[in-house]
Design a protein around this motif. Structure first.
Motif, PDB file in Angstrom:
ATOM      1  N   ALA A 173       2.848   7.178   1.254  1.00  0.00           N
ATOM      2  CA  ALA A 173       2.660   6.086   0.297  1.00  0.00           C
ATOM      3  C   ALA A 173       3.478   6.331  -0.964  1.00  0.00           C
ATOM      4  O   ALA A 173       4.073   5.400  -1.528  1.00  0.00           O
ATOM      5  N   TRP A 174       3.536   7.570  -1.410  1.00  0.00           N
ATOM      6  CA  TRP A 174       4.364   7.875  -2.592  1.00  0.00           C
ATOM      7  C   TRP A 174       5.846   7.673  -2.282  1.00  0.00           C
ATOM      8  O   TRP A 174       6.629   7.281  -3.166  1.00  0.00           O
ATOM      9  N   ALA A 175       6.246   7.900  -1.031  1.00  0.00           N
ATOM     10  CA  ALA A 175       7.629   7.606  -0.647  1.00  0.00           C
ATOM     11  C   ALA A 175       7.893   6.108  -0.783  1.00  0.00           C
ATOM     12  O   ALA A 175       8.966   5.687  -1.256  1.00  0.00           O
ATOM     13  N   ASP A 176       6.901   5.294  -0.391  1.00  0.00           N
ATOM     14  CA  ASP A 176       7.040   3.846  -0.558  1.00  0.00           C
ATOM     15  C   ASP A 176       7.153   3.466  -2.030  1.00  0.00           C
ATOM     16  O   ASP A 176       7.951   2.600  -2.405  1.00  0.00           O
ATOM     17  N   VAL A 177       6.350   4.116  -2.877  1.00  0.00           N
ATOM     18  CA  VAL A 177       6.435   3.838  -4.314  1.00  0.00           C
ATOM     19  C   VAL A 177       7.843   4.154  -4.819  1.00  0.00           C
ATOM     20  O   VAL A 177       8.446   3.379  -5.583  1.00  0.00           O
ATOM     21  N   GLY A 178       8.376   5.301  -4.399  1.00  0.00           N
ATOM     22  CA  GLY A 178       9.723   5.668  -4.812  1.00  0.00           C
ATOM     23  C   GLY A 178      10.766   4.673  -4.348  1.00  0.00           C
ATOM     24  O   GLY A 178      11.782   4.451  -5.028  1.00  0.00           O
ATOM     25  N   ALA A 179      10.529   4.034  -3.199  1.00  0.00           N
ATOM     26  CA  ALA A 179      11.472   3.066  -2.643  1.00  0.00           C
ATOM     27  C   ALA A 179      11.263   1.668  -3.216  1.00  0.00           C
ATOM     28  O   ALA A 179      11.927   0.725  -2.779  1.00  0.00           O
ATOM     29  N   GLY A 180      10.339   1.544  -4.165  1.00  0.00           N
ATOM     30  CA  GLY A 180      10.077   0.235  -4.750  1.00  0.00           C
ATOM     31  C   GLY A 180       9.167  -0.640  -3.929  1.00  0.00           C
ATOM     32  O   GLY A 180       9.109  -1.859  -4.136  1.00  0.00           O
ATOM     33  N   LYS A 181       8.421  -0.030  -3.006  1.00  0.00           N
ATOM     34  CA  LYS A 181       7.512  -0.775  -2.137  1.00  0.00           C
ATOM     35  C   LYS A 181       6.063  -0.412  -2.463  1.00  0.00           C
ATOM     36  O   LYS A 181       5.289   0.003  -1.600  1.00  0.00           O
ATOM     37  N   GLY A 182       5.725  -0.575  -3.739  1.00  0.00           N
ATOM     38  CA  GLY A 182       4.408  -0.170  -4.203  1.00  0.00           C
ATOM     39  C   GLY A 182       3.271  -0.936  -3.570  1.00  0.00           C
ATOM     40  O   GLY A 182       2.214  -0.360  -3.264  1.00  0.00           O
ATOM     41  N   LYS A 183       3.443  -2.235  -3.353  1.00  0.00           N
ATOM     42  CA  LYS A 183       2.369  -3.024  -2.744  1.00  0.00           C
ATOM     43  C   LYS A 183       2.066  -2.518  -1.342  1.00  0.00           C
ATOM     44  O   LYS A 183       0.911  -2.435  -0.928  1.00  0.00           O
ATOM     45  N   ARG A 184       3.114  -2.169  -0.592  1.00  0.00           N
ATOM     46  CA  ARG A 184       2.889  -1.629   0.745  1.00  0.00           C
ATOM     47  C   ARG A 184       2.171  -0.282   0.657  1.00  0.00           C
ATOM     48  O   ARG A 184       1.307   0.029   1.487  1.00  0.00           O
ATOM     49  N   ALA A 185       2.516   0.530  -0.359  1.00  0.00           N
ATOM     50  CA  ALA A 185       1.859   1.828  -0.536  1.00  0.00           C
ATOM     51  C   ALA A 185       0.360   1.652  -0.751  1.00  0.00           C
ATOM     52  O   ALA A 185      -0.457   2.330  -0.109  1.00  0.00           O
ATOM     53  N   LEU A 186      -0.015   0.754  -1.658  1.00  0.00           N
ATOM     54  CA  LEU A 186      -1.432   0.535  -1.943  1.00  0.00           C
ATOM     55  C   LEU A 186      -2.159  -0.012  -0.723  1.00  0.00           C
ATOM     56  O   LEU A 186      -3.301   0.384  -0.433  1.00  0.00           O
ATOM     57  N   GLU A 187      -1.507  -0.883   0.001  1.00  0.00           N
ATOM     58  CA  GLU A 187      -2.135  -1.453   1.195  1.00  0.00           C
ATOM     59  C   GLU A 187      -2.349  -0.378   2.252  1.00  0.00           C
ATOM     60  O   GLU A 187      -3.396  -0.327   2.900  1.00  0.00           O
ATOM     61  N   THR A 188      -1.354   0.503   2.415  1.00  0.00           N
ATOM     62  CA  THR A 188      -1.476   1.580   3.403  1.00  0.00           C
ATOM     63  C   THR A 188      -2.653   2.484   3.088  1.00  0.00           C
ATOM     64  O   THR A 188      -3.462   2.829   3.966  1.00  0.00           O
ATOM     65  N   VAL A 189      -2.767   2.889   1.830  1.00  0.00           N
ATOM     66  CA  VAL A 189      -3.844   3.809   1.451  1.00  0.00           C
ATOM     67  C   VAL A 189      -5.201   3.115   1.532  1.00  0.00           C
ATOM     68  O   VAL A 189      -6.184   3.703   2.002  1.00  0.00           O
ATOM     69  N   SER A 190      -5.263   1.871   1.106  1.00  0.00           N
ATOM     70  CA  SER A 190      -6.555   1.163   1.115  1.00  0.00           C
ATOM     71  C   SER A 190      -7.071   0.947   2.535  1.00  0.00           C
ATOM     72  O   SER A 190      -8.286   0.872   2.750  1.00  0.00           O
ATOM     73  N   LYS A 191      -6.172   0.847   3.510  1.00  0.00           N
ATOM     74  CA  LYS A 191      -6.584   0.623   4.906  1.00  0.00           C
ATOM     75  C   LYS A 191      -6.871   1.920   5.658  1.00  0.00           C
ATOM     76  O   LYS A 191      -7.343   1.885   6.798  1.00  0.00           O
ATOM     77  N   MET A 192      -6.564   3.055   5.051  1.00  0.00           N
ATOM     78  CA  MET A 192      -6.762   4.330   5.737  1.00  0.00           C
ATOM     79  C   MET A 192      -8.248   4.599   5.944  1.00  0.00           C
ATOM     80  O   MET A 192      -9.043   4.516   5.015  1.00  0.00           O
TER      81      MET A 192
END
Length: 609
Positions: free
Chosen positions: A158-177
């Motif tokens: 998820a932090w890799a997604d944040v670094g890539a500018g995909k923060g919404k996907r990061a939050l969604e990934t963690v929230s669904k875990m």
């Protein structure tokens, strides 16, 4: 037995220790030798694979990586294709803080299933550090059954997604875990930190508030809990909500008192400043994942695994003061004070945790036998801030170890002066240690009021209940109340061999020998290899007629650890047994009292128990 143990940071069960040393070459693994007996090997002079491997493993078990690493490399010269040796070399390099060298080995072992967990994390974090976020995301994708691995690798991804500018996907990934309840403090904190990086103040506030209002958070992961508190306080301060920032800090204070970074943050915010967030990049966020997990797992017996997480975390965020201090604490537990000092010295001068590192450095100096240097260092810290009670505890610990009870008592007299007329519940430790100092000086009239004050501040504190109750029974005073105190201490700490020993020895002193045997047998099981407990059990066996077993326990006491037993007296008991009981003596005077172990002061942790 009157005994207290030094405070260490919270930790958890060793979950994946087999990960580190999966499978051995076809050679027996030697047992670790005491440090003073270790033989220094010169790799260039080792003439066989077996010699290099066995010497490397001995050094590795002793956490002597300076010796183990070149010996593993020497073993590879004899057998370059040996995967197990290369696996051990990689782990030793990472545990020694040699991240770049360990990374090179991780790349070479990336197809090796035996160490896939380690190589995945190391390579994934390196990719984040280099800005190769898509590669990192792919590397750490996890589909296995292990909860800890899923949490760790999903958060890193998820932090890799944040670094890539995909923060919404990061939050969604963690929230669904999906995972157990203990996931929540970790996921809430990291989602809050991610939202801050995205500039989403509302989402950050929601997730961080959830983290600090989680009733289980402090028990599960106190370090992550405090990071969440400080992140929320900084967030509110940056938004101009000064009172909300201070309210967040008050939540942290209410859960963990005297946490130095929180005190420094409060002072900064009260002064109108807007402190920078601890996590300011995806690399620091990924580093924080390993810190969060490693800190929560930091428990006796899990040092290798915790060190691995923390060393890799340190490689991505080398200025993280709390990581350095945890690494120093682990080095101290492994009896490597010089290594601990090097970590404490790396804490940045401007860090709010610098003073903590200086206090721990003073204690570590004493561990290198530089007692005078330690005393001068800690006295200077007291003089620089007489209101910091942790300084008195650190200095008192050194004085206690040196058995300088006069200086110890004077130190705690000054600490009580610094407390003033109104003491906080967390100040019980000061009065407890002051009582110990005066008890050691045989000034009971000055010792007892301090023990009582400690119990007034913390009525259910098992160390104090045990110490005061034991002392009363030993002196044939307040026998019923003293025995009740020890029983209560055992109820609070049923698995503490020292406390159970106190109850057994109290029964012995009262002439209740059968009850003494039952408790002392349990104490020996809980705390094997303690000379005083073996000695006590031997005395109890003798009194109930189990004389062969008594002699066996006395012999065990002679070869067991413990500085505070009279070994010459034990030899006399082995030769002659105990004298007959004096039927005219008062109950508690029927047998001579065994010497009690002095109680070292708790280390100056940020969390008072």
């Amino acid at each position: 037995m009157r005994h207290t143990s030094k405070l260490f940071l919270l930790s958890s069960a060793a979950l994946v220790m087999a990960l580190f040393f999966a499978g051995a070459p076809n050679a027996a693994t030697p047992e670790a030798k005491p440090a003073e007996e270790n033989v220094t090997f010169e790799p260039a002079k080792v003439g066989s694979f077996a010699g290099a491997f066995l010497a490397a493993r001995t050094a590795d078990v002793d956490h002597d990586y300076d010796t183990a690493i070149p010996l593993y490399r020497k073993a590879l010269e004899f057998d370059p294709s040996n995967l197990e040796i290369r696996e051990r070399l990689m782990i030793a390099l990472l545990l020694d803080g040699q991240f770049e060298e360990g990374l090179a080995e991780a790349e070479a072992l990336k197809e090796d299933d035996a160490v896939e967990r380690i190589t995945t994390i190391v390579r994934g974090l390196d990719a984040i550090r280099d800005g190769r976020f898509a590669d990192a995301k792919e590397m750490v994708a996890y589909k296995g059954p292990n909860d800890l691995d899923r949490l760790t690798q999903t958060l890193i991804g998820a932090w890799a997604d944040v670094g890539a500018g995909k923060g919404k996907r990061a939050l969604e990934t963690v929230s669904k875990m999906k995972g157990p309840d203990w996931f929540k403090v970790f996921t809430d904190y990291h989602m809050g930190a991610m939202a801050i990086q995205m500039g989403d103040t509302s989402a950050a506030r929601k997730h961080l508030t959830a983290a600090i209002t989680n009733e289980e958070a402090v028990a599960t992961a106190p370090d992550t809990f405090m990071r969440a508190v400080m992140a929320l306080a900084r967030l509110e301060a940056a938004a101009g909500n000064k009172q909300k920032a201070l309210d967040a800090i008050s939540v942290g204070d209410g859960m963990i008192s005297n946490y130095a970074p929180l005190k420094a943050l409060r002072e900064s915010i009260e002064a109108g400043e807007k402190p920078e967030q601890q996590i300011t990049s995806a690399a620091e966020g990924a580093s924080a994942v390993l810190f969060s997990v490693g800190a929560a797992l930091n428990r006796q017996g899990a040092e290798d695994m915790v060190s691995l997480y923390l060393q890799v975390s340190h490689a991505l965020d080398p200025d993280s003061a709390d990581t350095l201090i945890l690494l120093g604490g682990i080095a101290e537990k492994l009896e490597q004070p010089e290594r601990a000092i090097s970590y404490y010295q790396q804490v940045p001068e401007d860090s709010p945790m610098r003073r903590i590192s200086e206090l721990q450095l003073g204690l570590a100096l004493a561990g290198t036998d530089k007692v005078n240097d330690a005393r001068e260092h800690l006295k200077a810290l007291i003089e620089s801030d007489p209101s910091d009670l942790r300084s008195y505890l650190a200095y008192g610990s050194v004085l206690s170890d040196a058995k300088d009870y006069e200086a110890m008592a004077a130190n705690y007299d000054k600490a009580v002066e610094a407390i003033g007329p109104v003491a906080d519940p967390g100040d019980w430790t000061i009065f407890f240690q002051r009582g110990i100092a005066y008890e050691r000086l045989k000034k009971w009239e000055q010792a007892e009021p301090n023990f009582r004050k400690a119990l007034e501040l913390n009525p259910e504190q098992p160390q104090v209940l045990n110490y005061l109750g034991y002392s009363w029974v030993d002196m044939n005073r307040n026998l019923d109340e003293g025995l009740d105190m020890i029983r209560r201490a055992v109820e609070l700490r049923p698995d503490d061999g020292y406390v159970v020993d106190s109850l057994g020895w109290a029964y012995y002193r009262l002439g209740r020998f059968e009850e003494a045997v039952a408790e002392l047998e349990r104490a020996v099981q809980l705390r094997a290899g303690d000379a005083t407990i073996n000695d006590h059990l031997g005395d109890a066996y003798w009194r109930v007629g189990r004389k062969l077993e008594a002699v066996y326990q006395w012999n065990r006491a002679l070869i067991s650890e413990g500085e505070d037993v009279n070994r010459e007296h034990i030899k006399e008991k082995i030769a002659e047994g105990l004298p007959p009981l004096d039927p005219t003596a008062t109950t508690a005077d029927k047998s001579p009292s065994a010497p009690a172990a002095p109680a070292p002061a708790p280390a100056p942790a940020d969390k008072k128990s």
